[in-house]
Scaffold this motif. Structure first.
Motif, short mmCIF file in Angstrom:
data_model
loop_
_atom_site.label_atom_id
_atom_site.label_comp_id
_atom_site.label_asym_id
_atom_site.label_seq_id
_atom_site.Cartn_x
_atom_site.Cartn_y
_atom_site.Cartn_z
N ARG A 133 0.85 -1.20 0.00
CA ARG A 133 0.00 0.00 0.00
C ARG A 133 0.88 1.24 0.00
NH1 ARG A 133 -2.69 0.47 5.03
NH2 ARG A 133 -1.14 -1.03 5.77
N TYR A 134 0.41 2.29 -0.65
CA TYR A 134 1.12 3.57 -0.71
C TYR A 134 0.50 4.48 0.35
CZ TYR A 134 3.51 7.61 -2.76
OH TYR A 134 4.32 8.70 -2.97
N ILE A 135 1.32 4.91 1.32
CA ILE A 135 0.83 5.64 2.49
C ILE A 135 1.52 7.00 2.56
CG2 ILE A 135 0.53 5.59 4.99
CD1 ILE A 135 1.05 2.49 4.72
N GLY A 136 0.75 8.06 2.61
CA GLY A 136 1.30 9.40 2.67
C GLY A 136 1.96 9.67 4.02
N ALA A 137 3.12 10.33 3.99
CA ALA A 137 3.83 10.71 5.22
C ALA A 137 3.51 12.16 5.56
CB ALA A 137 5.33 10.53 5.03
N SER A 138 3.77 12.53 6.79
CA SER A 138 3.56 13.90 7.24
C SER A 138 4.50 14.84 6.51
CB SER A 138 3.79 14.01 8.75
OG SER A 138 3.80 15.37 9.15
N SER A 139 4.02 16.02 6.20
CA SER A 139 4.87 17.04 5.56
C SER A 139 5.50 17.95 6.60
CB SER A 139 4.05 17.87 4.57
OG SER A 139 2.98 18.52 5.24
N GLU A 140 5.42 17.57 7.87
CA GLU A 140 6.01 18.37 8.95
C GLU A 140 7.14 17.61 9.64
OE1 GLU A 140 2.83 19.62 11.50
OE2 GLU A 140 2.27 21.27 10.16
N LEU A 141 7.86 16.81 8.85
CA LEU A 141 8.99 16.05 9.38
C LEU A 141 10.30 16.57 8.80
CD1 LEU A 141 7.63 12.41 9.04
CD2 LEU A 141 7.88 13.69 11.16
N PHE A 193 20.32 8.06 12.06
CA PHE A 193 19.28 8.93 11.51
C PHE A 193 17.93 8.67 12.16
CE2 PHE A 193 15.85 9.70 8.51
CZ PHE A 193 16.09 11.01 8.11
N LYS A 194 17.14 9.72 12.35
CA LYS A 194 15.78 9.59 12.83
C LYS A 194 14.92 10.69 12.19
CE LYS A 194 16.19 12.64 16.85
NZ LYS A 194 16.08 12.76 18.32
N TRP A 195 13.63 10.42 12.12
CA TRP A 195 12.68 11.45 11.70
C TRP A 195 12.17 12.16 12.95
CZ3 TRP A 195 12.50 12.52 6.72
CH2 TRP A 195 12.77 11.51 5.79
N GLU A 196 12.00 13.47 12.86
CA GLU A 196 11.45 14.22 13.98
C GLU A 196 10.51 15.29 13.45
OE1 GLU A 196 15.03 15.60 15.83
OE2 GLU A 196 15.14 17.40 14.60
N TYR A 197 9.48 15.59 14.24
CA TYR A 197 8.53 16.63 13.85
C TYR A 197 9.16 18.01 13.99
CZ TYR A 197 4.65 13.33 13.60
OH TYR A 197 3.82 12.30 13.23
N LEU A 198 8.71 18.90 13.14
CA LEU A 198 9.16 20.28 13.25
C LEU A 198 8.76 20.84 14.61
CD1 LEU A 198 8.20 21.77 9.75
CD2 LEU A 198 10.42 20.89 10.49
N SER A 199 9.64 21.61 15.21
CA SER A 199 9.32 22.25 16.48
C SER A 199 8.28 23.33 16.25
CB SER A 199 10.59 22.86 17.09
OG SER A 199 11.06 23.92 16.28
N GLN A 200 7.64 23.75 17.33
CA GLN A 200 6.66 24.81 17.21
C GLN A 200 7.32 26.09 16.72
OE1 GLN A 200 3.29 24.34 17.58
NE2 GLN A 200 3.26 26.36 16.60
N ALA A 201 8.56 26.31 17.13
CA ALA A 201 9.28 27.50 16.68
C ALA A 201 9.48 27.47 15.17
CB ALA A 201 10.63 27.59 17.39
N GLU A 202 9.80 26.30 14.62
CA GLU A 202 9.97 26.17 13.18
C GLU A 202 8.65 26.39 12.46
OE1 GLU A 202 12.51 25.61 11.00
OE2 GLU A 202 13.90 25.97 12.65
N ARG A 247 14.23 23.39 6.11
CA ARG A 247 15.64 23.18 6.41
C ARG A 247 15.77 21.95 7.30
NH1 ARG A 247 19.36 27.66 6.86
NH2 ARG A 247 19.78 26.96 9.00
N THR A 248 16.65 21.03 6.92
CA THR A 248 16.79 19.79 7.67
C THR A 248 18.24 19.55 8.04
OG1 THR A 248 16.36 17.39 7.65
CG2 THR A 248 16.93 18.39 5.55
N PRO A 249 18.53 19.24 9.32
CA PRO A 249 19.92 18.97 9.72
C PRO A 249 20.54 17.79 8.99
CG PRO A 249 18.53 19.35 11.64
CD PRO A 249 17.61 19.22 10.47
N MET A 250 19.70 16.83 8.59
CA MET A 250 20.21 15.64 7.92
C MET A 250 19.18 15.14 6.93
SD MET A 250 21.59 12.03 9.56
CE MET A 250 22.91 12.85 10.46
N ILE A 251 19.65 14.52 5.85
CA ILE A 251 18.75 13.86 4.91
C ILE A 251 18.84 12.35 5.11
CG2 ILE A 251 18.73 15.67 3.17
CD1 ILE A 251 20.88 14.10 1.63
N ALA A 252 17.77 11.66 4.72
CA ALA A 252 17.77 10.20 4.84
C ALA A 252 18.84 9.60 3.94
CB ALA A 252 16.39 9.65 4.49
N GLY A 253 19.10 10.25 2.81
CA GLY A 253 20.23 9.86 1.97
C GLY A 253 19.89 9.05 0.74
N GLY A 254 18.74 8.40 0.73
CA GLY A 254 18.42 7.54 -0.40
C GLY A 254 17.89 8.30 -1.60
#
Length: 478
Positions: free
Chosen positions: A273-281, A291-300, A313-320
């Motif tokens: 199944r194709y499942i949409g991911a959050s756009s706030e990660l 590596f880990k996924w994290e939600y955007l802070s309230q400040a962001e 802006r992301t500190p790291m990319i998953a890389g793939g």
């Protein structure tokens, strides 16, 4: 007298008969249909099949002979620059998948660590849900002004259904003038035909390693021959969504030092199944440098305001999955060539991009699905833990300055893992006049915390701040 005459006649006839037998045995015969060395015979019931590129009849044995030659050419690299021309819709997907189908009684998860049976049943050109925010569909990407890209896909023993579906999704979801080519890099798969049979498809070109090289060196091999001004790296088990490429190229056209990644949707490893991911990660890590996924802070979120499709802006990319200007990729030093197999390369390129003058961004209007697995289907020489620790230690030693000690405190065994020479990478850092890791901590990832003895050490703009143990942000582990 009469008896001796009879004997002479019989002798003469015998000699004539033996001479005839010898002549028959040594008489040249027409060549067999099946070329020598192929090890199998043509099936009489399927001896002739139509050539999909035209109306002529092609003999199966001749096709096998050509494939055998193609294998040798690919192994030697002489066929590496031949791009396919066959429309993907005319490629015989059924025959391609049948060769490696899961047999009755076999476990469909064994080969790839995802459900190959389910994958093989999914159409290669299936429609997936448009998981973008509604405002994305109304954007004008001005694709006539965008640079083109070469898509580089590396693989090792990939399931044929996921590999061909990745290719077809790129072809069907990408404006033709923006897609220069699809470069497949076969990292010495057990069956060379996995990639070779795909080279007839339009815009597809194949490179095959003559030994296992790993992700980093394989991607460099593909990037070096790419002819487009932008490189797009994809894993071999992806599905591109609508307008996936245009937002990435638009951002690079605006800023050639931006390294951009799509929002990565989830393709279920069990039923596909194709499942949409959050756009706030966004991508992050702890001091174990995993590596880990994290939600955007309230400040962001507050900083972004109502513009929810602005680059993240992301500190790291998953890389793939990411796109990068080819000239910028080369200037930055490509990948660390002494990293092996897989792991740590996303950490290293993330530090390098930020510290050497670029930016890492996730583009919300770009969506690509990816099959996430719970374990690797391939082996790591020396063990996956050792390889990952070696690669990660190389990144830490080159880019993290004294902050690397937080990593060693979190992963003590890493201190004992040999990591080889890093001189070429430290020389690169000096030549590019890259910033210190403290700048990265202050300006890119001030939220990173270090826990020790019940206290949280927050390393950021104000230096090291001690406070009580706090709750971590909720993570989404994909």
């Amino acid at each position: 007298m009469r008896r001796s005459g009879v004997l002479r006649i019989l002798t003469t006839l015998g000699l004539v008969w033996m001479f005839g037998v010898l002549m028959f045995m040594v008489k040249p015969r027409p060549p067999r249909e099946t070329p020598a060395g192929l090890g199998d015979l043509a099936d009489p019931a399927h001896d002739l099949q139509p050539n999909l590129q035209g109306g002529e009849q092609v003999n199966n044995a001749q096709r096998r002979a050509r494939n055998s030659v193609a294998v040798e050419e690919a192994l030697s690299g002489s066929a590496s620059q031949q791009h396919g021309t066959l429309p993907w819709s005319e490629f015989d997907v059924k025959a391609y998948l049948a060769a490696t189908a899961v047999k009755p009684g076999e476990d469909g998860y064994v080969r790839n660590k995802f459900n190959q049976v389910a994958s093989d049943e999914v159409a290669v050109d299936r429609s997936v849900p448009d998981t973008r925010q509604a405002t994305c569909s109304s954007q004008n990407w001005k694709d006539g002004d965008l640079p083109s890209t070469s898509v580089v896909i590396t693989f090792h023993n990939e399931a044929r259904s996921t590999l061909v579906r990745t290719i077809v999704s790129v072809l069907t979801k990408t404006p033709a003038h923006l897609l220069d080519e699809i470069i497949l890099v076969d990292d010495f798969s057990d069956n060379a035909q996995d990639g070779l049979e795909l080279t007839t498809i339009e815009k597809v070109v194949l490179l095959r390693n003559d030994k296992r090289e790993g992700l980093m060196r394989s991607r460099i091999k593909g990037a070096d021959v790419a002819r487009a001004p932008v490189l797009t790296f994809l894993d071999s088990h992806c599905e591109c969504n609508v307008n996936w490429l245009e937002p990435l190229l638009q951002r690079i056209a605006q800023n050639s030092t931006a390294v951009v990644s799509p929002v990565i949707d989830v393709i279920s490893m069990d039923d596909f199944r194709y499942i949409g991911a959050s756009s706030e990660l966004r991508g992050g890590f702890d001091w174990n440098l995993v590596f880990k996924w994290e939600y955007l802070s309230q400040a962001e979120k507050d900083k972004r305001g109502s513009n929810t499709i602005a680059p993240i802006r992301t500190p790291m990319i998953a890389g793939g999955l990411f796109s990068i200007d080819k000239a910028w990729f080369n200037t930055l030093g490509k990948y660390d060539m002494l990293m092996d197999v897989w792991g740590g390369e996303n950490l290293e390129i993330s530090f390098r991009v930020w510290q050497c003058g670029g930016t890492l961004e996730i583009i919300p209007c770009s969506r690509v699905g990816h099959v996430f697995r719970k374990q690797h289907p391939y082996t790591f020489p020396g063990g996956s833990g050792t390889v990952f620790a070696r690669n990660t230690r190389r990144a830490a030693e080159v880019w993290m300055d004294d902050y690397k000690n937080y990593y060693y405190n979190a992963v003590p065994m890493a201190r004992s893992v040999a990591f080889g020479s890093i001189k070429s990478r430290t020389d690169l850092r000096k030549r590019l006049e890259c910033r210190p890791f403290k700048w990265y901590m202050d300006n890119v990832y001030p939220e990173l915390r270090y826990e020790k003895g019940g206290l949280v050490l927050r390393i950021g703009r104000a230096g090291i701040e001690m406070c009580g143990r706090s709750k971590r942000s909720k993570l989404v582990n994909m």
